[in-house]
Design an enzyme around this catalytic site. Structure first.
Site, PDB file in Angstrom:
ATOM      1  N   LYS A 153      49.262  34.203  38.074  1.00 37.81           N
ATOM      2  CA  LYS A 153      49.891  35.520  38.083  1.00 37.81           C
ATOM      3  C   LYS A 153      50.251  36.000  39.493  1.00 37.81           C
ATOM      4  O   LYS A 153      51.280  35.645  40.017  1.00 37.81           O
ATOM      5  CB  LYS A 153      49.021  36.524  37.337  1.00 37.81           C
ATOM      6  N   ASP A 195      37.831  32.180  35.610  1.00 39.44           N
ATOM      7  CA  ASP A 195      39.245  32.446  35.356  1.00 39.44           C
ATOM      8  C   ASP A 195      39.583  33.795  35.984  1.00 39.44           C
ATOM      9  O   ASP A 195      39.334  34.846  35.406  1.00 39.44           O
ATOM     10  CB  ASP A 195      39.510  32.461  33.851  1.00 39.44           C
ATOM     11  N   PHE A 244      40.359  35.465  26.763  1.00 39.17           N
ATOM     12  CA  PHE A 244      41.778  35.156  26.744  1.00 39.17           C
ATOM     13  C   PHE A 244      42.073  34.288  27.958  1.00 39.17           C
ATOM     14  O   PHE A 244      42.057  34.759  29.096  1.00 39.17           O
ATOM     15  CB  PHE A 244      42.662  36.399  26.774  1.00 39.17           C
TER      16      PHE A 244
END
Length: 402
Positions: free
Chosen positions: A255, A226, A141
């Site tokens: 984030k 990531d 994801f």
């Protein structure tokens, strides 16, 4: 102020149904706790998918944001501003790299990393133009843009959004042999999550990340990590890659970099990688804006103390000890994770992840399901041990109730 029922009805009527949120309407939050429009308190055990590592309303971050709000919030990259150089220098140093390319969202940073790898492949490695390949892992994801869903194996994210962007090869996560076979002369990068979050907090086999690092170095391929969810303290280290003493060529961050205040993301690498960009070739109006840089600089300063990483490691050990006691008791089939991050698989005979999440919500604990039978637990790193234990008690009682 609307009641919960009124707010839910309005959202159902006027917002696109691209999410299926739990039926709670948050009005305020502090630390690890949120309060809804009717005054009910909830323990946040999701932390905005790690965007709120430092908790809701963190005073240091709010003060940094407020101070910057009084000065200047946006210049665009048409001009320099006085927080930009400091942000780039400090973030590069935190990552042990030389250069930073700031963006806003995680998906935007992944798109930037893809463009970086391709340009590096053509201009540095010498791959024929238009032939670059990037190897990715199944169940990944990385976001939901058109290009990113082109290499997703999640049908909900991918189906009916084609035609898809070519240039990606998908291999099983954790399988070094499959990865080695997929890498060819035209491969420019391997893009991986050190821990797959949305897939259920999947931790790869021991030695996998070291193997990826060795393989990519031998084959002259970029290793792009990531760390949007896994990075910045969540796993008990600044970066999840550190658990195997691995330093990738490219970090992708987001984030928690914005401290739960503003969206901030970045691609971080050495000059021989990010140096391929020239003016006009890539950009973002809000990327690296003064407000974002001010907040992110405070995040970096907080991480430099090491206290948040230590707290995630210590509370994480406690979390996993307690969760593993539930395995084999009839309701929980497996627990995975690292630090203050866990995926808990629920026996389908006992209920779905959604049902468990809703039952916990009724008891004042907020988690979120994924892939049907899994719930994810990722509280803010500032959560107290007492609050964490209370949340775990609610989980035990929900599971015991069947």
């Amino acid at each position: 102020m609307s009641t919960t029922a009124e707010a839910l009805h309005s959202a159902e009527a006027h917002s696109a149904h691209n999410y299926h949120p739990l039926p709670v309407v948050v009005a305020s939050a502090e630390g690890a706790w949120m309060t809804d429009v009717e005054g009910r308190r909830f323990l946040d055990m999701l932390a905005g998918y790690s965007a709120l590592n430092f908790g809701h309303g963190n005073r240091r971050l709010l003060d940094a944001a407020k101070a910057q709000l009084e000065r200047v919030t946006l210049t665009s990259r048409a001009f320099h501003h006085d927080r930009f150089a400091d942000f780039c220098r400090e973030l590069a140093a935190l990552c042990g790299k030389e250069m930073v390319l700031p963006m806003n969202t995680g998906a935007e940073a992944v798109e930037t990393a893809v463009k970086t790898a391709r340009k590096w492949g053509y201009e540095v490695k010498g791959v024929p133009d238009g032939q670059a390949k990037i190897v990715v892992a199944a169940n990944n994801f990385h976001g939901r843009t058109t290009t990113i869903v082109s290499f997703s194996t999640d049908h909900e994210a991918r189906d009916h959004y084609g035609p898809y962007t070519p240039g990606f090869e998908i291999v099983p996560y954790g399988d070094l042999t499959a990865l080695a076979e997929a890498v060819t002369a035209n491969t420019v990068a391997v893009l991986l999550e050190p821990i797959q979050g949305e897939a259920g907090v999947l931790v790869p086999p021991a030695g996998y990340l070291r193997g990826v690092r060795e393989l990519t170095r031998e084959r002259n391929v970029l290793f792009m990590a990531d760390e949007i969810q896994s990075g910045l303290g969540r796993t008990g280290r600044t970066f999840a890659c550190e658990h195997e003493d691995v330093v990738p060529d490219v970090y992708i961050l987001g984030k928690a970099l914005g401290g739960g205040v503003v969206p901030v993301s970045a691609v971080i690498a050495d000059r021989d990688v990010l140096g391929v960009f020239r003016p006009g070739e890539h950009g973002s109006t809000f990327g690296g804006n003064p407000l974002a840089c001010a907040v992110a600089l405070e995040v970096i300063a907080m991480l430099r103390t090491g206290e948040y990483q230590q707290r995630a490691a210590e509370l994480g050990d406690h979390l996993h000890r307690e969760l593993n006691l539930l395995v084999g008791g009839g309701a929980v089939t497996a627990v995975r994770g690292r630090g203050l991050w866990a995926g808990v698989d629920i026996d389908p005979a006992h209920g779905t992840g959604r049902q468990i999440s809703e039952a916990l919500m009724e008891r004042g604990v907020l988690v979120k399901d994924t892939h049907g039978s899994t719930i994810r637990i990722a509280p803010p790193l500032v959560i107290s041990k007492e609050d964490l234990d209370w949340g775990l008690d609610q989980l035990r009682e929900v599971l015991a109730a069947g």
